[in-house]
Design a protein around this motif. Sequence first.
Motif, PDB file in Angstrom:
ATOM      1  N   GLY A 148       0.807  -1.218   0.000  1.00 40.42           N
ATOM      2  CA  GLY A 148       0.000   0.000   0.000  1.00 40.42           C
ATOM      3  C   GLY A 148       0.833   1.256   0.000  1.00 40.42           C
ATOM      4  N   GLY A 149       2.029   1.196   0.577  1.00 38.48           N
ATOM      5  CA  GLY A 149       2.883   2.376   0.692  1.00 38.48           C
ATOM      6  C   GLY A 149       3.777   2.638  -0.504  1.00 38.48           C
ATOM      7  N   LEU A 150       3.979   1.628  -1.362  1.00 40.07           N
ATOM      8  CA  LEU A 150       4.839   1.815  -2.533  1.00 40.07           C
ATOM      9  C   LEU A 150       4.197   2.707  -3.583  1.00 40.07           C
ATOM     10  CD1 LEU A 150       6.323  -1.766  -3.139  1.00 40.07           C
ATOM     11  CD2 LEU A 150       7.514   0.252  -2.241  1.00 40.07           C
ATOM     12  N   GLY A 151       2.885   2.636  -3.687  1.00 44.32           N
ATOM     13  CA  GLY A 151       2.188   3.430  -4.693  1.00 44.32           C
ATOM     14  C   GLY A 151       1.805   2.586  -5.893  1.00 44.32           C
ATOM     15  N   PHE A 152       0.682   2.938  -6.490  1.00 39.39           N
ATOM     16  CA  PHE A 152       0.143   2.139  -7.594  1.00 39.39           C
ATOM     17  C   PHE A 152       1.011   2.223  -8.845  1.00 39.39           C
ATOM     18  CE2 PHE A 152      -3.528   3.371  -4.957  1.00 39.39           C
ATOM     19  CZ  PHE A 152      -3.957   2.110  -4.585  1.00 39.39           C
ATOM     20  N   ILE A 153       1.720   3.322  -9.006  1.00 38.89           N
ATOM     21  CA  ILE A 153       2.587   3.460 -10.180  1.00 38.89           C
ATOM     22  C   ILE A 153       3.723   2.446 -10.118  1.00 38.89           C
ATOM     23  CG2 ILE A 153       4.078   5.049 -11.447  1.00 38.89           C
ATOM     24  CD1 ILE A 153       2.415   7.306 -10.024  1.00 38.89           C
ATOM     25  N   VAL A 168      13.836   4.728  -7.450  1.00 38.98           N
ATOM     26  CA  VAL A 168      14.039   5.576  -6.273  1.00 38.98           C
ATOM     27  C   VAL A 168      13.154   5.123  -5.125  1.00 38.98           C
ATOM     28  CG1 VAL A 168      13.690   7.911  -5.353  1.00 38.98           C
ATOM     29  CG2 VAL A 168      14.811   7.588  -7.571  1.00 38.98           C
ATOM     30  N   VAL A 169      11.883   4.858  -5.421  1.00 39.31           N
ATOM     31  CA  VAL A 169      10.937   4.438  -4.374  1.00 39.31           C
ATOM     32  C   VAL A 169      11.375   3.123  -3.746  1.00 39.31           C
ATOM     33  CG1 VAL A 169       8.600   3.558  -3.978  1.00 39.31           C
ATOM     34  CG2 VAL A 169       8.934   5.668  -5.269  1.00 39.31           C
ATOM     35  N   ALA A 200      15.897   0.997   2.127  1.00 39.57           N
ATOM     36  CA  ALA A 200      16.889   1.570   3.039  1.00 39.57           C
ATOM     37  C   ALA A 200      16.244   2.034   4.344  1.00 39.57           C
ATOM     38  CB  ALA A 200      17.598   2.739   2.354  1.00 39.57           C
ATOM     39  N   LEU A 201      15.106   2.687   4.250  1.00 38.05           N
ATOM     40  CA  LEU A 201      14.424   3.181   5.449  1.00 38.05           C
ATOM     41  C   LEU A 201      13.930   2.039   6.330  1.00 38.05           C
ATOM     42  CD1 LEU A 201      12.382   6.157   3.940  1.00 38.05           C
ATOM     43  CD2 LEU A 201      14.333   6.307   5.498  1.00 38.05           C
ATOM     44  N   ILE A 202      13.452   0.960   5.702  1.00 40.47           N
ATOM     45  CA  ILE A 202      12.983  -0.194   6.476  1.00 40.47           C
ATOM     46  C   ILE A 202      14.137  -0.836   7.237  1.00 40.47           C
ATOM     47  CG2 ILE A 202      12.082  -2.550   6.279  1.00 40.47           C
ATOM     48  CD1 ILE A 202      10.318  -1.543   3.972  1.00 40.47           C
ATOM     49  N   LYS A 210       7.024  12.206   1.473  1.00 41.30           N
ATOM     50  CA  LYS A 210       7.217  11.128   0.501  1.00 41.30           C
ATOM     51  C   LYS A 210       8.702  10.783   0.326  1.00 41.30           C
ATOM     52  CE  LYS A 210       2.808  10.762  -0.583  1.00 41.30           C
ATOM     53  NZ  LYS A 210       2.178  11.842   0.167  1.00 41.30           N
ATOM     54  N   THR A 211       8.934   9.519   0.013  1.00 43.18           N
ATOM     55  CA  THR A 211      10.296   9.000  -0.135  1.00 43.18           C
ATOM     56  C   THR A 211      11.050   9.675  -1.276  1.00 43.18           C
ATOM     57  OG1 THR A 211       9.368   7.214  -1.482  1.00 43.18           O
ATOM     58  CG2 THR A 211       9.777   6.726   0.838  1.00 43.18           C
TER      59      THR A 211
END
Length: 447
Positions: A208-213, A233-234, A240-242, A316-317
């Motif tokens: 859900g957090g990655l985005g539909f794109i 990038v996403v 990295a953040l996880i 946003k990331t």
Amino acid sequence: MVVLKRLFSISGWSPPRILVTGFALIVLLGGLLLSMPFATADGQGQRYLHGVFEATSATTVTGLVLVDTGTFYSMPGQIILMLLIQIGGIGFMTMATLFALVLRRKISLRERLILQEAMNQSSMEGIVRLIRRVVFYSLAIEAAGMLLFTARFVVDMPLAQAAYYGLFHSVSLFNNAGFDIFGDFRSFTPYVDDPVVNLISIGLIILGGLGFIVLSDLLDYRKTRRLTLHSKVVLSMSAALIVIGTAVIFIFEYTKTLYPLGWDGKIWASLFQSVSARSAGSNTLVVAELRQATQFFIVMLMFIGASPGSAGGGIKTTTFTVLIGAVLAMIRGKEDIVLFKQRLARERIYKALTITMLSLALVITVTMILSAVEDRQFIRLLFETVSAFSTAGLDTGLTRQLSDFGKTVICLTMFIGRVGPLTLAYALGPRTEKELYRHPEGKMIIG
């Protein structure tokens, strides 16, 4: 649909203004429904202010609550919340477009412009096709999450209840909403070391957090054998953040909240909190019991948030990546920001800086206001403010203790965080015309 159609036809209204107005109407209607007697378990209803707060939290997929969702609301009330979460997660414009497609109504140019703004796209090309994919991906992933949750929950409860719990929490987690119906404000703490629940939950939150794109890009990878710069990038920044978040939480909480758990429980809890902190709002550790250092680190994760085109909030990331890229480029003496061997346009850099500064200004202003009117610990006020802005929904239990004024401020912060400070500025600001000339260049000392 009639109301939305009227909005589309309003002469002179920009797409950002229509989006802001649409979200506001849904919140007000949702607040009215949640205030009705049939929506509460005791049949007494609730104050309209509280109903609007809960509707705002659901529509903005935040998860901050004033009452215990599992015990205060009746099943109709919980279903209303779930529908608001779904509408807020994939966007009311997406839902309106879906109905229009089902009714075989042509999507006008103006509606495509609004969809472009809603989905944060740079062009209208393929926007309707993207909407179809958004709906399909959402329903498919939520259905899979429901089945997996049901198979796990049926061990602890009757099948019908397990299926209902599976549906509610699948919708809530995939849309990064943070609502739960386990009761007693427990969230997922009963399953802190349960690998099955953790895996399903973490998977739904990440998807859900990655985005539909990005999801669309990943599914097309078998054919195209390439990923766009946005997806690269996403995916890289999210990973990295996880990893960093898991390591920091594990270290800070090893001798405190993680101490009673076994090694597997410590790792699961750290991973879950790292993934959830950026926007999901669910927790397996009691947030109020975390060290202040951990709470402040989570504040930073929440401020960064999820990715564009997702149900999550924050700056946003991609914005955070551009900021890091700008710093590194300046340190290295480079003129351009280059990511994965591609140069970023200056307008993207300006937009990232604008979003970050507006977001910081909002967080600072709201925190100062709450500090002035609420006699509470500063870190808790900051935590609640950033949680509301980033639509993360994690809380230390402070929201329920705020005055009516404080609740109203948090409610507005959630709304601004969901529609976006920049979108709100476009919606409220006057129309700007392109300048026909450029001023002479001036020089000033920086740093």
